[in-house]
Design a protein around this motif. Structure first.
Motif, PDB file in Angstrom:
ATOM      1  N   HIS A 207       0.813  10.254   5.809  1.00  0.00           N
ATOM      2  CA  HIS A 207       0.996   8.803   6.482  1.00  0.00           C
ATOM      3  C   HIS A 207       1.886   8.807   7.948  1.00  0.00           C
ATOM      4  O   HIS A 207       2.835   9.486   7.615  1.00  0.00           O
ATOM      5  N   ARG A 208       1.083   8.448   9.029  1.00  0.00           N
ATOM      6  CA  ARG A 208       1.874   8.680  10.130  1.00  0.00           C
ATOM      7  C   ARG A 208       2.553  10.062  10.441  1.00  0.00           C
ATOM      8  O   ARG A 208       3.697  10.044  10.902  1.00  0.00           O
ATOM      9  N   GLY A 209       1.817  10.765  10.348  1.00  0.00           N
ATOM     10  CA  GLY A 209       2.245  12.473  10.279  1.00  0.00           C
ATOM     11  C   GLY A 209       3.262  13.004   9.310  1.00  0.00           C
ATOM     12  O   GLY A 209       3.623  14.161   9.519  1.00  0.00           O
ATOM     13  N   GLN A 210       3.535  12.319   8.294  1.00  0.00           N
ATOM     14  CA  GLN A 210       4.527  12.699   7.489  1.00  0.00           C
ATOM     15  C   GLN A 210       3.903  12.797   6.037  1.00  0.00           C
ATOM     16  O   GLN A 210       2.838  12.099   5.569  1.00  0.00           O
ATOM     17  N   LEU A 226      -0.621   3.129  -2.939  1.00  0.00           N
ATOM     18  CA  LEU A 226      -1.963   2.616  -2.473  1.00  0.00           C
ATOM     19  C   LEU A 226      -1.996   1.343  -1.629  1.00  0.00           C
ATOM     20  O   LEU A 226      -2.704   1.472  -0.481  1.00  0.00           O
ATOM     21  N   SER A 227      -1.046   0.668  -1.918  1.00  0.00           N
ATOM     22  CA  SER A 227      -0.943  -0.591  -0.965  1.00  0.00           C
ATOM     23  C   SER A 227      -0.281  -0.055   0.305  1.00  0.00           C
ATOM     24  O   SER A 227      -0.366  -0.481   1.152  1.00  0.00           O
ATOM     25  N   GLU A 228       1.181   0.601   0.350  1.00  0.00           N
ATOM     26  CA  GLU A 228       1.865   0.930   1.347  1.00  0.00           C
ATOM     27  C   GLU A 228       0.977   1.758   2.644  1.00  0.00           C
ATOM     28  O   GLU A 228       1.282   1.763   3.569  1.00  0.00           O
ATOM     29  N   LYS A 233      -5.259  -2.259  -3.107  1.00  0.00           N
ATOM     30  CA  LYS A 233      -4.840  -2.685  -4.348  1.00  0.00           C
ATOM     31  C   LYS A 233      -5.658  -1.666  -5.411  1.00  0.00           C
ATOM     32  O   LYS A 233      -6.732  -1.328  -5.359  1.00  0.00           O
ATOM     33  N   GLY A 234      -4.856  -1.166  -6.526  1.00  0.00           N
ATOM     34  CA  GLY A 234      -5.559  -0.347  -7.458  1.00  0.00           C
ATOM     35  C   GLY A 234      -4.542   0.308  -8.656  1.00  0.00           C
ATOM     36  O   GLY A 234      -3.501   0.439  -8.313  1.00  0.00           O
ATOM     37  N   GLU A 235      -5.470   0.918  -9.301  1.00  0.00           N
ATOM     38  CA  GLU A 235      -4.788   1.708 -10.382  1.00  0.00           C
ATOM     39  C   GLU A 235      -5.738   2.756 -10.818  1.00  0.00           C
ATOM     40  O   GLU A 235      -6.920   2.794 -10.796  1.00  0.00           O
ATOM     41  N   LEU A 236      -4.780   3.780 -11.402  1.00  0.00           N
ATOM     42  CA  LEU A 236      -5.510   4.974 -11.950  1.00  0.00           C
ATOM     43  C   LEU A 236      -5.611   4.997 -13.426  1.00  0.00           C
ATOM     44  O   LEU A 236      -4.502   4.646 -14.046  1.00  0.00           O
ATOM     45  N   ASN A 237      -6.596   5.135 -14.134  1.00  0.00           N
ATOM     46  CA  ASN A 237      -6.657   5.203 -15.648  1.00  0.00           C
ATOM     47  C   ASN A 237      -7.511   6.343 -16.011  1.00  0.00           C
ATOM     48  O   ASN A 237      -8.017   6.976 -15.332  1.00  0.00           O
ATOM     49  N   GLY A 241     -10.326  11.115 -21.144  1.00  0.00           N
ATOM     50  CA  GLY A 241      -9.685  12.492 -20.578  1.00  0.00           C
ATOM     51  C   GLY A 241     -10.101  12.732 -19.043  1.00  0.00           C
ATOM     52  O   GLY A 241      -9.823  13.435 -18.450  1.00  0.00           O
ATOM     53  N   GLN A 242     -10.768  11.747 -18.397  1.00  0.00           N
ATOM     54  CA  GLN A 242     -11.083  11.706 -16.957  1.00  0.00           C
ATOM     55  C   GLN A 242     -10.027  10.583 -16.187  1.00  0.00           C
ATOM     56  O   GLN A 242      -9.794   9.374 -16.456  1.00  0.00           O
ATOM     57  N   ARG A 243      -9.743  10.924 -14.934  1.00  0.00           N
ATOM     58  CA  ARG A 243      -8.955  10.208 -14.099  1.00  0.00           C
ATOM     59  C   ARG A 243      -9.786   9.389 -13.534  1.00  0.00           C
ATOM     60  O   ARG A 243     -10.401   9.826 -12.606  1.00  0.00           O
ATOM     61  N   ILE A 244      -9.911   7.975 -13.583  1.00  0.00           N
ATOM     62  CA  ILE A 244     -10.741   7.083 -12.929  1.00  0.00           C
ATOM     63  C   ILE A 244      -9.880   6.264 -12.101  1.00  0.00           C
ATOM     64  O   ILE A 244      -8.854   5.405 -12.866  1.00  0.00           O
ATOM     65  N   LEU A 245     -10.272   6.063 -10.998  1.00  0.00           N
ATOM     66  CA  LEU A 245      -9.282   5.286 -10.114  1.00  0.00           C
ATOM     67  C   LEU A 245     -10.344   3.880  -9.531  1.00  0.00           C
ATOM     68  O   LEU A 245     -11.259   4.025  -9.307  1.00  0.00           O
ATOM     69  N   ARG A 246      -9.393   2.734  -9.687  1.00  0.00           N
ATOM     70  CA  ARG A 246     -10.082   1.525  -9.567  1.00  0.00           C
ATOM     71  C   ARG A 246      -9.505   0.885  -8.399  1.00  0.00           C
ATOM     72  O   ARG A 246      -8.152   1.050  -7.953  1.00  0.00           O
ATOM     73  N   LEU A 247     -10.203   0.417  -7.236  1.00  0.00           N
ATOM     74  CA  LEU A 247      -9.606   0.314  -6.020  1.00  0.00           C
ATOM     75  C   LEU A 247     -10.223  -1.277  -5.521  1.00  0.00           C
ATOM     76  O   LEU A 247     -11.370  -1.415  -5.954  1.00  0.00           O
ATOM     77  N   GLU A 248      -9.326  -1.977  -5.154  1.00  0.00           N
ATOM     78  CA  GLU A 248      -9.723  -3.385  -4.356  1.00  0.00           C
ATOM     79  C   GLU A 248      -9.310  -3.446  -3.036  1.00  0.00           C
ATOM     80  O   GLU A 248      -8.163  -3.051  -2.783  1.00  0.00           O
ATOM     81  N   SER A 249      -9.884  -4.087  -2.049  1.00  0.00           N
ATOM     82  CA  SER A 249      -9.309  -4.135  -0.771  1.00  0.00           C
ATOM     83  C   SER A 249      -8.378  -5.284  -0.886  1.00  0.00           C
ATOM     84  O   SER A 249      -8.394  -6.087  -1.604  1.00  0.00           O
ATOM     85  N   MET A 250      -7.584  -5.087   0.049  1.00  0.00           N
ATOM     86  CA  MET A 250      -6.478  -6.112   0.329  1.00  0.00           C
ATOM     87  C   MET A 250      -6.893  -6.820   1.745  1.00  0.00           C
ATOM     88  O   MET A 250      -7.559  -6.197   2.538  1.00  0.00           O
TER      89      MET A 250
END
Ligand code: ATP
Length: 253
Positions: A207-210, A226-228, A233-237, A241-250
């Protein structure tokens, strides 16, 4: 087997510090995914790892040896790099373009290896066809084959899924996962956070070169980052046994 270490790596482009004091230890046998918004510094970081641009600070070492000081041929033998730009200058047959990834082999062996990689990427039917006559996704797979035929220990791939349909995106990630499991160090940048969450051992969050965080997907894809970083907005569930990411726009900032 190779480890890649970045210590305090900085890159200035056009008078701006676009990669700032990045330190990271990358191990053999792992698949790392670099994520971050547009302009975060992902491409520049990958180029710095491959020593394709001048560092303005810090050091990159491969098994403890300074990458900048390595003769280019030796560096190329250790690292295979897929640039973001998918251009091919000459209208060579696909198999010959893929064979460019293993220049140390005899031309015949290189063509054999290239053909079997093209086959694994579903391109056996077009292996003798000039690359200018292929679709964008087929051409992208030829260039991936050129990297995958390499016997390098480290694969650096900038947006390897560009132009690929969803099935090929997953297939390519499975292939890269296999390479990591064979002991290669695999580093790729991706915009698709869902796929990054599913396939990465570790995420490098730019993020911004860092380098804001280097950790497993469950840590990096927390609500906070995710927000910063992504304004999402989102969460990883964990689903069976599979990592599923749920995302929503802000709302746009
Ligand atoms: N040759 C250059 N001269 C000046 N600035 C550059 C140059 N190349 C890149 N930059 C700047 O460096 C920053 C990081 O660019 P970089 O391509 O590494 O980002 P990125 O995270 O890969 O972005 P994207 O997701 O859009 O591909 C951006 O602000 C970009 O405008």
């Amino acid at each position: 087997m190779a480890t890649l270490d970045l210590s305090d790596v900085s890159v200035i482009l056009g008078g701006e510090t676009v990669v700032q004091s990045v330190s990271a230890h990358l191990e053999a046998g792992k698949l790392y995914v670099v994520v971050g918004p547009n302009g975060a510094g992902k491409t520049t970081l990958l180029k710095a790892m491959a020593s394709l641009l001048r560092l303005d600070g810090g050091k990159v070492t491969l098994n403890g040896e300074d990458v900048v000081a390595m003769p280019p041929m030796r560096r190329a033998a250790h690292m295979a790099y897929l640039p973001q730009e998918r251009s091919i200058a000459w209208d060579l047959p696909s198999v010959d373009v893929a064979a460019l990834g293993c220049p140390h082999l005899t031309p015949e062996l290189a063509r054999q290896k290239a053909f079997s990689e093209l086959q694994a990427l579903g391109l056996q039917e077009v292996s003798d066809r000039g690359v200018f006559g292929l679709s964008g996704g087929q051409r992208a797979r030829v260039l991936l084959a050129r990297v995958l035929v390499s016997s390098a220990d480290i694969y650096l791939l900038d947006e390897p899924l560009i132009a690929l349909d969803p099935a090929w995106q997953r297939h390519v990630l499975i292939r890269l996962r296999e390479r990591a499991d064979e002991g290669k160090t695999v580093v790729l940048s991706l915009h698709d956070l869902h796929l990054a969450a599913q396939f990465a051992d570790e995420i490098l969050l730019m993020h911004r070169g860092q380098l804001v965080r280097k950790a497993g997907p469950e840590i990096v894809f927390s609500a906070k980052y995710l927000s910063e970083v992504f304004n999402l907005k989102g969460e990883l569930n964990d689903v069976a046994g599979q990592r599923i990411l749920r995302l929503e726009s802000m709302p746009l900032l």
